[in-house]
Design a protein around this motif. Structure first.
Motif, mmCIF file in Angstrom:
data_model
loop_
_atom_site.group_PDB
_atom_site.id
_atom_site.type_symbol
_atom_site.label_atom_id
_atom_site.label_comp_id
_atom_site.label_asym_id
_atom_site.label_seq_id
_atom_site.Cartn_x
_atom_site.Cartn_y
_atom_site.Cartn_z
ATOM 1 N N TYR A 1 0.790 -1.225 0.000
ATOM 2 C CA TYR A 1 0.000 0.000 0.000
ATOM 3 C C TYR A 1 0.830 1.287 0.000
ATOM 4 C CZ TYR A 1 -4.068 -2.907 1.247
ATOM 5 O OH TYR A 1 -5.078 -3.836 1.253
ATOM 6 N N ASN B 1 -13.654 1.451 -1.441
ATOM 7 C CA ASN B 1 -12.486 1.659 -2.289
ATOM 8 C C ASN B 1 -12.816 2.587 -3.459
ATOM 9 O OD1 ASN B 1 -11.351 -0.223 -0.570
ATOM 10 N ND2 ASN B 1 -10.299 -1.309 -2.188
ATOM 11 N N GLN C 1 -7.199 1.768 -2.812
ATOM 12 C CA GLN C 1 -7.342 2.268 -1.445
ATOM 13 C C GLN C 1 -8.773 2.699 -1.155
ATOM 14 O OE1 GLN C 1 -5.020 5.987 -1.182
ATOM 15 N NE2 GLN C 1 -5.476 6.295 -3.340
ATOM 16 N N HIS C 2 -9.092 2.751 0.147
ATOM 17 C CA HIS C 2 -10.376 3.315 0.532
ATOM 18 C C HIS C 2 -10.177 4.794 0.890
ATOM 19 C CE1 HIS C 2 -8.818 2.610 4.563
ATOM 20 N NE2 HIS C 2 -8.876 1.292 4.412
#
Length: 271
Positions: free
Chosen positions: A65, A224, A83-84
């Motif tokens: 990440y 996301n 990603q959220h």
């Protein structure tokens, strides 16, 4: 001599003409999109759709990440989808960046997995649980444990850290690791909280998780997204990428590929 020069000019024109036409005919716009792991299964059909619209979608795979947002900031890629929103908000704050969401993709509830026990009732005093170590996912993991009554944390609606755990009757030990490593730690710990994409990469079955996040109003920060630099938020090609993703065909492919572990989230209604 003049005729000879004219002949050479015409010859040169004939030689270069096909090259010029080829260049004009190859007018596709290239969009580089950062993804995680094996998301190719979802994005390859979208790539084919975009090709018909004159967009060459290049998928750039990352392994953890910490990489895709840096690559986006450095303009090595045009957008990313990994990603959220909570992760992005924290990243922007920590790196003073201006990356923005341009569309929702999926919701992936995290879960607690184990190779050693089959129920949270089997947890014993002093057992160790590994957690993702980035701020948002660590907080999310602790919230999950708190929801099921294993611990209590200060400010359960925010992003607690292990220092915020104030009630831990089993004296559980926590080992924060890079999110990509939690699944790999399962032989060394009693249980691990694993993000769904890494769980699937590790051949873990989300349906067999000991506990899993509930999908409700509190899930919103964890939807996301497709993200890009603020300067590109109105880019026409990127808008087409979002449109190509947010279709019934993609939703069907997500369900088929991930067996319910990933939830299409562009039209999701949370209660």
């Amino acid at each position: 001599m003049k005729k000879f020069i004219k002949y050479l000019f015409l010859l040169a024109l004939l030689v270069t003409l096909p090259l010029t036409l080829a260049a004009c005919g190859n007018s596709k716009k290239t969009v580089k999109l950062g993804i995680m792991g094996n998301d190719y299964r979802i994005w390859n059909p979208i790539k084919k759709t975009l090709a018909k619209e004159g967009i060459n979608l290049q998928l750039v795979s990352f392994s953890d990440y910490s990489q895709p947002n840096g690559a986006l900031q450095n303009h090595e890629i045009n957008a990313n989808a990994f990603q959220h929103q909570a992760f992005l908000d924290n990243w922007n704050k920590a790196h003073k960046s201006s990356i923005v969401s341009i569309g929702n993709t999926v919701l992936t509830p995290i879960g607690l997995y184990s190779h050693k026990i089959s129920s949270i009732k089997d947890l014993k005093k002093g057992d160790t649980i590994s957690l993702p170590n980035d701020p948002t996912n660590e907080g999310r993991a602790l919230q999950l444990l708190a929801y099921y009554g294993l611990i209590k944390v200060k400010d359960p609606t925010g992003f607690p850290t292990t220092k915020d755990v104030y009630d831990n009757k089993l004296n559980l030990k926590f080992t924060p690791l890079d999110a990509a490593q939690t699944a790999r730690s399962l032989d060394d710990v009693t249980a691990a909280i694993v993000n769904t994409n890494y769980a699937l990469d590790a051949k873990l079955n989300p349906k067999k998780a000991l506990i899993k996040e509930k999908v409700n109003e509190e899930s919103k920060p964890y939807i996301n997204i497709i993200a890009t630099n603020k300067s590109d938020k109105n880019n026409k090609e990127l808008k087409k990428v979002v449109e190509a993703y947010q279709t019934a065909a993609t939703a069907k492919n997500i369900e088929k590929t991930y067996k319910g572990a990933f939830i299409p989230a562009w039209n999701i209604k949370l209660k």
